[in-house]
Write an enzyme that holds these catalytic residues in place. Structure first.
Site, short mmCIF file in Angstrom:
data_model
loop_
_atom_site.label_atom_id
_atom_site.label_comp_id
_atom_site.label_asym_id
_atom_site.label_seq_id
_atom_site.Cartn_x
_atom_site.Cartn_y
_atom_site.Cartn_z
N CYS A 1 41.85 43.40 38.07
CA CYS A 1 41.01 43.74 36.93
C CYS A 1 40.03 44.85 37.29
O CYS A 1 39.76 45.73 36.48
CB CYS A 1 40.26 42.50 36.45
N CYS B 1 38.67 40.19 39.46
CA CYS B 1 39.51 40.25 40.65
C CYS B 1 39.85 41.72 40.95
O CYS B 1 39.49 42.63 40.19
CB CYS B 1 40.78 39.44 40.44
N GLU C 1 39.72 39.99 31.34
CA GLU C 1 39.32 41.40 31.41
C GLU C 1 40.46 42.32 30.97
O GLU C 1 40.22 43.29 30.25
CB GLU C 1 38.92 41.79 32.84
N HIS D 1 44.66 38.20 32.35
CA HIS D 1 43.27 37.82 32.61
C HIS D 1 42.41 38.28 31.44
O HIS D 1 42.76 39.23 30.73
CB HIS D 1 42.77 38.48 33.88
#
Length: 147
Positions: free
Chosen positions: A88, A85, A57, A55
């Site tokens: 993260c 999420c 992040e 992801h």
């Protein structure tokens, strides 16, 4: 757009999201800022890297830690185009990042869906900076995907 404003940095994150969009990834982008300087830029690369943890992040956290030469992002700010999420959020907790700013809310998978305290207690967060632009890019991506 004023230099070093939250909108300036979120716009930089949106540029990263556009790279993701152009590569067929879910368009989420992130930048990490320290002392008004971008020290990391990243976008979702789960398809490209065949890695569910890639992801924006997560990649930004790793890049920022490498830039500063340490694992803690104290005195750093994350600007990300979509609410992080739970995965993260957990990584942001462990990084001890000072601030998280996200554009669009994620009512299905965002960290706020958890009943637990996900971000570090000292981490401040805000939502909504350039939310419309982020939501439009996400909507455009999923419309294109459904066709």
């Amino acid at each position: 757009m004023e230099l070093f404003s939250p909108e300036y940095f979120m716009n930089e994150a949106l540029k990263q999201a556009q790279y993701a969009f152009d590569e067929g990834e879910i368009p989420v982008g992130a930048v990490v800022v320290a002392k008004n300087k971008i020290i990391a830029r990243a976008y979702n690369q789960t398809e490209k890297l065949n890695d569910v943890t890639a992801h924006a992040e997560m990649l930004a956290i790793t890049s920022a830690a490498n830039t500063i030469g340490g694992k803690y992002l104290i005195d750093c700010k994350l600007y990300v185009t979509l609410e992080p999420c739970l995965m993260c959020g957990g990584a942001l907790f462990w990084s001890q990042i000072s601030e998280v700013h996200f554009a669009a809310a994620d009512p299905k998978r965002g960290f706020r869906q958890s009943q637990a305290q996900v971000l570090h207690p000292k981490t401040q967060w805000t939502e909504g900076i350039m939310a419309r632009e982020s939501e439009e890019l996400l909507h455009k991506f999923f419309q294109k995907l459904r066709k």
